[in-house]
Design a protein around this motif. Structure first.
Motif, short mmCIF file in Angstrom:
data_model
loop_
_atom_site.label_atom_id
_atom_site.label_comp_id
_atom_site.label_asym_id
_atom_site.label_seq_id
_atom_site.Cartn_x
_atom_site.Cartn_y
_atom_site.Cartn_z
N SER A 1 9.53 31.48 11.12
CA SER A 1 8.19 31.36 11.80
C SER A 1 8.38 31.10 13.45
N PRO A 2 7.25 31.21 14.20
CA PRO A 2 7.51 30.80 15.45
C PRO A 2 7.47 29.26 15.78
N TYR A 3 7.59 28.33 14.76
CA TYR A 3 7.43 27.12 14.96
C TYR A 3 8.50 26.14 14.77
N GLU A 4 8.79 25.14 15.20
CA GLU A 4 9.99 23.98 15.04
C GLU A 4 9.69 23.30 14.02
N GLN A 5 10.62 23.01 13.09
CA GLN A 5 10.48 21.77 11.93
C GLN A 5 9.68 20.84 12.33
N PRO A 6 8.47 20.54 12.00
CA PRO A 6 7.76 19.25 11.88
C PRO A 6 8.19 18.13 11.00
N GLY B 1 10.78 34.71 3.64
CA GLY B 1 10.61 36.20 3.00
C GLY B 1 9.18 36.67 3.29
N ILE B 2 8.37 35.89 3.99
CA ILE B 2 6.96 36.56 4.07
C ILE B 2 7.04 37.75 4.99
N GLY B 3 6.12 38.56 4.55
CA GLY B 3 6.17 39.98 5.22
C GLY B 3 5.93 40.12 6.69
N ALA C 1 12.69 24.86 4.88
CA ALA C 1 13.31 25.29 6.11
C ALA C 1 13.47 26.49 6.54
N ASP C 2 13.94 27.43 5.54
CA ASP C 2 14.18 28.91 5.82
C ASP C 2 12.83 29.60 6.23
N HIS C 3 11.68 29.21 5.62
CA HIS C 3 10.48 29.70 6.07
C HIS C 3 10.01 29.25 7.29
#
Length: 279
Positions: A85-90, A244-246, A79-81
């Motif tokens: 991101s630009p997405y809603e949680q599917p 934490g992705i760059g 969920a934290d990723h």
């Protein structure tokens, strides 16, 4: 048991880690072939004669499986990723495929394409199946797991987002770090739950989480995927990355020539890859 695929005298060979961390060579069978033949990896090596022992520092590793039947990756599974991101949680797993030509072994270089400077890291747990099928129940799903490994889902973000599907950005040659070992499922908690996962770039921690944070756990992933796709022995499921992705940072933190990226998963070890520019 900890299996290691290596190159020995220019040919593939199979070994197991001994108590010193060195590699006992037990044959030239591939893990793909053993799994396809129904071999129980938890006990297989115990009856095999060791032909030679190679110091870990002297071994040239291959990916645990170099040509898996399928590599199915899971996006947005922490969920934290998803939040970064630009997405809603599917409410259904986000699935995409990787190709074997993208795989890179432990200590071998991940290649930054000359087409883009947007190479990013994603530390993940890889699930290797020992058997498959269709409509596998969640209750029986973990019986299909032969073992686990570590994956760095190196992503060319510019190309990942050129189109609605992520396939190209996730499949540049030599971007998917995989290894170093395949650890049989009996050596880990059920479903590899509760394991700390950490990614470091040049020694600095950039991702840190626990596998218990997965939205869809290993059993759920196997069951849901098998509703649509026949799973097979040797298939690899790459189970998702935490925050934490760059690409989500400001400024962006991307991998460059000369960098070293490491992914450590508790009880599995550390996958290390230097970064080099494409020639």
């Amino acid at each position: 048991m900890r299996y290691v695929s290596i190159e020995l005298n220019g040919k593939p060979a199979l070994g197991v880690r001994n108590e010193q961390g060195d590699i006992d060579v037990i044959g030239n069978e591939s893990l793909e072939a053993l799994l396809a033949g129904g071999t129980d990896l938890a006990g297989y090596a115990k009856g095999r004669q060791v032909s030679q022992t190679i110091k870990a520092a002297d071994a040239r590793l291959l990916p645990p499986l170099s040509r898996p039947p399928k590599i199915i990756c899971v996006g947005l599974n922490y969920a934290d990723h998803t939040a970064e991101s630009p997405y809603e949680q599917p409410d259904y797993p986000t699935l995409f495929l990787r190709l074997h030509t993208s795989l890179v072994a432990h200590d071998q270089p991940i290649v930054r394409s000359k087409l883009s400077d947007s190479l990013d890291y994603e530390g993940e747990v890889a699930v290797v199946l020992g058997k498959g099928g269709r409509y596998i129940s969640k209750e029986n799903a973990l019986d299909c797991v032969a073992g686990y490994s570590i994956f760095n889902d190196g992503s060319i973000r510019e190309y990942q987002f050129k189109a609605p599907q992520w396939t190209v950005g996730k499949n540049f040659d030599a971007t998917g770090g995989f290894g170093p070992d395949l650890v049989t499922a009996d050596e880990l908690p059920a479903g590899a739950k509760g394991l700390k996962i950490e990614t470091r770039l040049n020694g600095k921690v950039v991702q840190s989480a626990t596998t218990s944070d997965m939205i869809f756990d290993v059993a759920t992933l196997i069951s849901i995927i098998s509703e649509a796709i026949t799973l097979e022995a040797g298939d690899v499921i790459v189970s998702g990355t935490p925050a934490g992705i760059g690409w989500a940072r400001d400024p962006k933190l991307l991998m460059r020539d000369g960098d070293v990226c490491e992914v450590t998963v508790e009880k599995l070890g550390t996958l290390r890859n230097p970064i080099v520019d494409e020639a």
